[in-house]
Design an enzyme around this catalytic site. Structure first.
Site, PDB file in Angstrom:
ATOM      1  N   GLY A  66      22.231  42.264 -38.575  1.00 43.59           N
ATOM      2  CA  GLY A  66      22.479  42.791 -37.896  1.00 43.59           C
ATOM      3  C   GLY A  66      21.435  42.479 -36.854  1.00 43.59           C
ATOM      4  O   GLY A  66      20.402  41.634 -36.433  1.00 43.59           O
ATOM      5  N   HIS A  99      27.362  42.697 -52.322  1.00 45.18           N
ATOM      6  CA  HIS A  99      26.018  42.446 -51.142  1.00 45.18           C
ATOM      7  C   HIS A  99      24.672  42.622 -50.920  1.00 45.18           C
ATOM      8  O   HIS A  99      24.700  43.308 -50.201  1.00 45.18           O
ATOM      9  CB  HIS A  99      26.690  42.626 -49.656  1.00 45.18           C
ATOM     10  CG  HIS A  99      26.297  42.015 -48.598  1.00 45.18           C
ATOM     11  ND1 HIS A  99      25.576  41.208 -49.066  1.00 45.18           N
ATOM     12  CD2 HIS A  99      26.684  42.355 -47.062  1.00 45.18           C
ATOM     13  CE1 HIS A  99      24.520  40.917 -47.332  1.00 45.18           C
ATOM     14  NE2 HIS A  99      25.179  41.616 -46.064  1.00 45.18           N
ATOM     15  N   CYS A 134      20.869  40.854 -43.180  1.00 41.28           N
ATOM     16  CA  CYS A 134      21.831  40.245 -44.622  1.00 41.28           C
ATOM     17  C   CYS A 134      21.179  38.504 -44.441  1.00 41.28           C
ATOM     18  O   CYS A 134      21.863  38.155 -46.102  1.00 41.28           O
ATOM     19  CB  CYS A 134      23.096  40.554 -43.937  1.00 41.28           C
ATOM     20  SG  CYS A 134      23.653  42.188 -44.090  1.00 41.28           S
ATOM     21  N   CYS A 155      26.499  36.531 -41.303  1.00 39.12           N
ATOM     22  CA  CYS A 155      26.409  37.533 -40.192  1.00 39.12           C
ATOM     23  C   CYS A 155      25.632  38.553 -40.274  1.00 39.12           C
ATOM     24  O   CYS A 155      25.067  39.208 -41.619  1.00 39.12           O
ATOM     25  CB  CYS A 155      27.454  38.858 -39.864  1.00 39.12           C
ATOM     26  SG  CYS A 155      28.584  39.808 -41.015  1.00 39.12           S
TER      27      CYS A 155
END
Length: 384
Positions: A372, A340, A89, A370
């Site tokens: 993965g 997102h 992300c 944050c």
């Protein structure tokens, strides 16, 4: 001494799943923001040394190096290279970090950083469709952590439990995100950062599509938990599956002066952090501590924060740990309301933060999200 400054930042409006941008090709959408940078800045694309593009699900139309394809689709010279990167992300936030490093080290004089994701067409998990070994992760890695899989939704539940966040609190935060976005749209605060998209039917798409006006704790109460039967995370307090793209034009201060361009912000400090990959989403907390320590700034020196709302529990835990002023967090709404689009989100957050810093004359802004695998980028920008 060489530095890295941002002279322009644009984004598409964010489309909801199966919404206005769902029929857009990811490369075309990327080319759209490249052309918007060119038009707004007046830059000669031949001066661009590289285009660094974040894409998470590199399958289908998002495979084959979107960065380079976007350059060619935008009509830019063949001499302009492009590359595509994946830090989950945080991919397009990482694009900015790589761009800044290249500028400061002397590899670049002018560079574009950004990203894209059309999740309507290339959904999460698309890259794991071929499973020659039966699963995405080797058994040895799963055994290390004693899990059958890594799951971001379960991570969000773990964060909520660890920081004692109730469903009521999470839903209040989610409703607040929609309220802030509604206010930003109604006041016109987002218009300057958005490059409207002309659609197939001849209409123009210019406003973030994920907004649900009137969202309240009461309206969210009927949504069922998504990951645990007795859980607190559901579709209404999680980020929306979305489509969108964003890009930033970066160069050295010396190059900007040579080209007659006025920088908006300077890349002050950038770091990375890793944390528990099972909880997965907690790394913005150590990343924030690290970037503040390295920058020599305190949390109170920062006038605005963009912490990606992957799930409401993520920024809420971040607030609890950092002691940041909640009024400075995601002032124009976050991913719960806006959406997102994975690979495009880092650049979307940074574009939004830069414009807010300029509009409100805020000296320092901090962004983290944050990622993965239990990672996070953190970036501090300084208004020029």
């Amino acid at each position: 001494m060489r530095d890295a400054v941002i002279v322009e930042a644009v984004r598409t409006p964010v489309g909801r799943r199966k919404g206005a941008l769902s029929r857009q090709h990811a490369v075309e959408l990327s080319a759209h923001v490249l052309k918007a940078l060119e038009a707004r800045s007046g830059i000669d694309p031949a001066a661009v040394d590289d285009v660094i593009w974040g894409v998470v699900m590199q399958a289908g139309m998002q495979a084959g190096n979107v960065g380079r394809s976007a350059v060619l689709t935008a009509g830019w010279p063949e001499s302009v290279p492009g590359t595509t990167i994946d830090r989950q992300c945080g991919s397009s936030q990482q694009s900015v970090h790589f761009a800044a490093a290249g500028l400061i080290s002397g590899q670049y004089d002018v560079v574009v950083a950004g990203g894209v994701e059309v999740m309507s067409a290339v959904p999460m998990g698309a890259t794991t469709a071929v499973k020659e070994f039966g699963r995405s992760y080797p058994q040895s890695l799963l055994d290390r952590y004693g899990v059958d899989q890594f799951n971001q939704g379960i991570g969000a539940e773990l964060i909520a439990a660890r920081w004692g966040l109730s469903r009521q609190q999470l839903d209040e935060f989610a409703a607040g995100s929609h309220a802030k976005l509604a206010d930003a749209i109604d006041s016109g605060r987002l218009e300057g950062q958005i490059a409207p998209v002309e659609l197939e039917d001849g209409s123009t798409f210019s406003v973030d599509e994920g907004l649900r006006r009137g969202t309240s704790v009461e309206s969210l109460a009927g949504l069922k938990p998504a990951f645990q039967e007795d859980g607190v995370i559901h579709a209404g307090n999680a980020s929306q599956i979305s489509d969108g793209s964003a890009a930033l034009l970066m160069m050295t201060s010396a190059k900007a002066a040579e080209l007659g361009l006025t920088p908006i912000a300077r890349f002050h400090t950038g770091v990375l952090a890793g944390d528990d990959p099972v909880m997965m989403l907690s790394a913005p907390i150590p990343a924030t501590r690290k970037v503040l320590e390295r920058s020599g700034l305190s949390i109170d020196d920062i006038g605005t924060f963009e912490i990606n709302e992957a799930f409401a529990s993520v920024p809420m835990a971040w607030l609890a740990e950092t002691g940041a002023d909640p009024a400075r967090l995601n002032p124009n709404g976050g991913a719960i309301a806006i959406g997102h689009p994975l690979g495009g989100s880092g650049a979307r957050l940074m574009t939004q933060m830069i414009h807010h810093m300029r509009d409100q004359e805020i000296r320092y802004g901090l962004q983290s999200m944050c990622e993965g695998g239990g990672m996070a980028n953190a970036t501090i920008l300084e208004l020029v």
